[in-house]
Design a protein around this motif. Structure first.
Motif, PDB file in Angstrom:
ATOM      1  N   SER A  95      22.602 -22.498 -10.530  1.00 51.27           N
ATOM      2  CA  SER A  95      23.616 -22.655  -9.476  1.00 51.27           C
ATOM      3  C   SER A  95      24.135 -21.307  -8.998  1.00 51.27           C
ATOM      4  O   SER A  95      24.342 -21.094  -7.799  1.00 51.27           O
ATOM      5  N   ASN A  96      24.355 -20.385  -9.942  1.00 51.50           N
ATOM      6  CA  ASN A  96      24.852 -19.051  -9.572  1.00 51.50           C
ATOM      7  C   ASN A  96      23.898 -18.335  -8.625  1.00 51.50           C
ATOM      8  O   ASN A  96      24.334 -17.692  -7.673  1.00 51.50           O
ATOM      9  N   ILE A  97      22.604 -18.443  -8.888  1.00 53.17           N
ATOM     10  CA  ILE A  97      21.634 -17.760  -8.028  1.00 53.17           C
ATOM     11  C   ILE A  97      21.585 -18.431  -6.654  1.00 53.17           C
ATOM     12  O   ILE A  97      21.503 -17.751  -5.637  1.00 53.17           O
ATOM     13  N   HIS A  98      21.673 -19.762  -6.634  1.00 53.35           N
ATOM     14  CA  HIS A  98      21.736 -20.456  -5.339  1.00 53.35           C
ATOM     15  C   HIS A  98      22.961 -19.997  -4.553  1.00 53.35           C
ATOM     16  O   HIS A  98      22.887 -19.810  -3.336  1.00 53.35           O
ATOM     17  N   GLU A  99      24.069 -19.796  -5.259  1.00 53.33           N
ATOM     18  CA  GLU A  99      25.319 -19.432  -4.592  1.00 53.33           C
ATOM     19  C   GLU A  99      25.403 -17.940  -4.245  1.00 53.33           C
ATOM     20  O   GLU A  99      25.841 -17.573  -3.156  1.00 53.33           O
ATOM     21  N   PHE A 100      24.990 -17.071  -5.172  1.00 51.74           N
ATOM     22  CA  PHE A 100      25.228 -15.633  -5.009  1.00 51.74           C
ATOM     23  C   PHE A 100      23.965 -14.819  -4.727  1.00 51.74           C
ATOM     24  O   PHE A 100      24.049 -13.603  -4.552  1.00 51.74           O
ATOM     25  N   GLY A 101      22.811 -15.445  -4.703  1.00 56.89           N
ATOM     26  CA  GLY A 101      21.574 -14.720  -4.445  1.00 56.89           C
ATOM     27  C   GLY A 101      20.988 -14.110  -5.706  1.00 56.89           C
ATOM     28  O   GLY A 101      21.416 -14.415  -6.812  1.00 56.89           O
ATOM     29  N   PRO A 102      20.029 -13.210  -5.525  1.00 59.26           N
ATOM     30  CA  PRO A 102      19.265 -12.699  -6.668  1.00 59.26           C
ATOM     31  C   PRO A 102      19.936 -11.543  -7.413  1.00 59.26           C
ATOM     32  O   PRO A 102      19.285 -10.582  -7.812  1.00 59.26           O
ATOM     33  N   TYR A 103      21.241 -11.647  -7.643  1.00 60.33           N
ATOM     34  CA  TYR A 103      21.966 -10.595  -8.360  1.00 60.33           C
ATOM     35  C   TYR A 103      21.451 -10.412  -9.779  1.00 60.33           C
ATOM     36  O   TYR A 103      21.714  -9.386 -10.418  1.00 60.33           O
ATOM     37  N   VAL A 104      20.711 -11.381 -10.302  1.00 63.20           N
ATOM     38  CA  VAL A 104      20.212 -11.314 -11.673  1.00 63.20           C
ATOM     39  C   VAL A 104      19.018 -10.376 -11.819  1.00 63.20           C
ATOM     40  O   VAL A 104      18.598 -10.094 -12.941  1.00 63.20           O
ATOM     41  N   ILE A 105      18.488  -9.884 -10.706  1.00 61.96           N
ATOM     42  CA  ILE A 105      17.373  -8.941 -10.785  1.00 61.96           C
ATOM     43  C   ILE A 105      17.975  -7.562 -11.046  1.00 61.96           C
ATOM     44  O   ILE A 105      18.565  -6.945 -10.170  1.00 61.96           O
ATOM     45  N   ILE A 106      17.832  -7.129 -12.290  1.00 64.81           N
ATOM     46  CA  ILE A 106      18.531  -5.922 -12.726  1.00 64.81           C
ATOM     47  C   ILE A 106      17.740  -4.645 -12.461  1.00 64.81           C
ATOM     48  O   ILE A 106      18.325  -3.589 -12.274  1.00 64.81           O
ATOM     49  N   VAL A 107      16.432  -4.743 -12.466  1.00 57.06           N
ATOM     50  CA  VAL A 107      15.536  -3.672 -12.033  1.00 57.06           C
ATOM     51  C   VAL A 107      14.350  -4.373 -11.377  1.00 57.06           C
ATOM     52  O   VAL A 107      14.118  -5.561 -11.630  1.00 57.06           O
ATOM     53  N   PRO A 108      13.590  -3.682 -10.546  1.00 59.41           N
ATOM     54  CA  PRO A 108      12.466  -4.363  -9.895  1.00 59.41           C
ATOM     55  C   PRO A 108      11.544  -5.050 -10.904  1.00 59.41           C
ATOM     56  O   PRO A 108      11.140  -4.458 -11.899  1.00 59.41           O
ATOM     57  N   GLY A 109      11.290  -6.339 -10.654  1.00 59.23           N
ATOM     58  CA  GLY A 109      10.381  -7.105 -11.494  1.00 59.23           C
ATOM     59  C   GLY A 109      10.999  -7.773 -12.701  1.00 59.23           C
ATOM     60  O   GLY A 109      10.346  -8.553 -13.388  1.00 59.23           O
ATOM     61  N   ILE A 110      12.279  -7.482 -12.976  1.00 57.82           N
ATOM     62  CA  ILE A 110      12.929  -8.046 -14.168  1.00 57.82           C
ATOM     63  C   ILE A 110      14.239  -8.719 -13.778  1.00 57.82           C
ATOM     64  O   ILE A 110      15.126  -8.100 -13.195  1.00 57.82           O
ATOM     65  N   ALA A 111      14.326 -10.013 -14.129  1.00 57.67           N
ATOM     66  CA  ALA A 111      15.546 -10.781 -13.869  1.00 57.67           C
ATOM     67  C   ALA A 111      16.237 -11.098 -15.193  1.00 57.67           C
ATOM     68  O   ALA A 111      15.575 -11.350 -16.209  1.00 57.67           O
ATOM     69  N   MET A 112      17.555 -11.092 -15.160  1.00 56.46           N
ATOM     70  CA  MET A 112      18.336 -11.463 -16.332  1.00 56.46           C
ATOM     71  C   MET A 112      19.331 -12.560 -15.952  1.00 56.46           C
ATOM     72  O   MET A 112      20.514 -12.295 -15.720  1.00 56.46           O
ATOM     73  N   PRO A 113      18.824 -13.795 -15.859  1.00 60.28           N
ATOM     74  CA  PRO A 113      19.736 -14.894 -15.543  1.00 60.28           C
ATOM     75  C   PRO A 113      20.807 -15.042 -16.622  1.00 60.28           C
ATOM     76  O   PRO A 113      20.517 -14.939 -17.817  1.00 60.28           O
ATOM     77  N   HIS A 114      22.014 -15.281 -16.184  1.00 62.07           N
ATOM     78  CA  HIS A 114      23.142 -15.518 -17.076  1.00 62.07           C
ATOM     79  C   HIS A 114      24.247 -16.179 -16.259  1.00 62.07           C
ATOM     80  O   HIS A 114      24.164 -16.234 -15.037  1.00 62.07           O
TER      81      HIS A 114
END
Length: 145
Positions: A46-65
């Motif tokens: 839900s957070n990514i749907h709402e706030f976009g891909p903020y979980v991508i911390i460096v190119p190619g790596i996502a840290m969903p939380h």
């Protein structure tokens, strides 16, 4: 500390059909260990749907939380490495998904700090992207910590 969290939660998969599926799969070991429940997985998506891909911390790596609203029962982290990247919102390609589950913000900050020190090194990120086994991933993280 990261390698201790990841010891039993690393997975490899060729491909996934969507970024949402990548989070479901990446979170599965934490669900199995009862670190989190299904509501936490829903909150991350839900957070990514709402706030976009903020979980991508460096190119190619996502840290969903997500904020712990009762869905995190114990601190934990998991890692899913994909052979083929999956597109997150804004067409950002991801090959490594690291789910972070923290019961409170202090546990959250400590894990993020450790992860940041590992991922700050481009050579280490590249090694992680090329790792083929769980032992290889753990060795790379151990050497960087």
């Amino acid at each position: 500390m990261l390698s201790a969290y990841l010891e039993e939660t690393i997975q490899f998969k060729d491909t996934v059909s969507s970024w949402e599926e990548s989070i479901h799969i990446a979170a599965a070991p934490l669900l199995a260990k009862e670190n989190i429940n299904d509501s936490y997985v829903d909150d991350m998506i839900s957070n990514i749907h709402e706030f976009g891909p903020y979980v991508i911390i460096v190119p190619g790596i996502a840290m969903p939380h997500a904020q712990n609203k009762g869905g995190v029962l114990e601190n934990g982290m998991s890692l899913l490495k994909l052979e083929k990247p999956v597109a997150y919102p804004e067409e950002k390609e991801v090959k490594i998904v690291m789910v972070l589950a923290a019961t409170d913000s202090s546990g959250h900050l400590e894990l993020i700090s450790d992860l940041a020190s590992v991922l700050a090194d481009e050579e280490i990120r590249e090694e992680l992207e090329n790792a083929q086994t769980k032992d290889e991933v753990l060795r790379i993280i151990d050497s960087a910590e």
